[in-house]
Write a protein that holds these residues in place. Sequence first.
Motif, PDB file in Angstrom:
ATOM      1  N   SER A  17       4.450  -1.809  -5.674  1.00 16.00           N
ATOM      2  CA  SER A  17       3.517  -2.922  -5.876  1.00 16.00           C
ATOM      3  C   SER A  17       3.752  -3.588  -7.222  1.00 16.00           C
ATOM      4  CB  SER A  17       2.072  -2.403  -5.830  1.00 16.00           C
ATOM      5  OG  SER A  17       1.759  -1.846  -4.585  1.00 16.00           O
ATOM      6  N   ARG A  66       0.209  -7.936   3.245  1.00 13.57           N
ATOM      7  CA  ARG A  66       0.822  -7.208   2.129  1.00 13.57           C
ATOM      8  C   ARG A  66       0.475  -7.826   0.773  1.00 13.57           C
ATOM      9  NH1 ARG A  66       6.182  -7.217   1.614  1.00 13.57           N
ATOM     10  NH2 ARG A  66       6.503  -9.224   2.654  1.00 13.57           N
ATOM     11  N   GLN A  81      -1.413 -10.159  -5.899  1.00 14.24           N
ATOM     12  CA  GLN A  81      -1.202  -8.727  -5.728  1.00 14.24           C
ATOM     13  C   GLN A  81      -0.202  -8.539  -4.599  1.00 14.24           C
ATOM     14  OE1 GLN A  81      -2.444  -6.012  -7.467  1.00 14.24           O
ATOM     15  NE2 GLN A  81      -1.062  -4.797  -6.201  1.00 14.24           N
ATOM     16  N   ASP A  83       1.840  -5.784  -2.444  1.00 15.71           N
ATOM     17  CA  ASP A  83       1.975  -4.391  -2.037  1.00 15.71           C
ATOM     18  C   ASP A  83       3.039  -4.258  -0.956  1.00 15.71           C
ATOM     19  OD1 ASP A  83      -1.597  -4.319  -2.220  1.00 15.71           O
ATOM     20  OD2 ASP A  83      -0.190  -3.567  -3.729  1.00 15.71           O
TER      21      ASP A  83
END
Length: 116
Positions: A17, A66, A81, A83
Motif C-alpha cells: 500500500s 483497491r 489511498q 491498496d
Amino acid sequence: QVQLVESGGGLVQAGGSLRLSCAASGSIFGVNARAWYRQSPGKQRELVATITRSGTTNYADVVKGRFTISRDNAKDTLYLQMDSLRPEDTAVYYCKFERVGRLDYWGQGTQVTVSS
C-alpha cells in the motif's frame, strides 16, 4: 503563485500500500472537483479517481475496490489511498484541481513503482 505539492510516492512490493497526498500551497478558488491521474511510459495520461465538491467519488474500473480518494477540506489536501498494488499500477501520479471557466491546477507528479 499557488502550487499543488504531491508526496507519498515510492517503491513498494506487489500487494502493498501507499498513500499519496496533494496539498495546495495557498488558497485556490472555484474548485469544482479534484482528481488523480497517472501516466506510464509510452502511454497516455489516464484518469484514476475523482471526488466532486459534494463528495461524490468515481474510480477507473482497474482501480475500483483497491484505491480510495478522499480530501481534507480544512487542509485543502487531496489523498489517494492505494491498496493491493500491482506492477501495472506503476506510473507517475498527478493530482488535479478542476475549475469551471478557469485554469485547472496540476501537481508536479510523484513516481509510484510496484515491484513483482
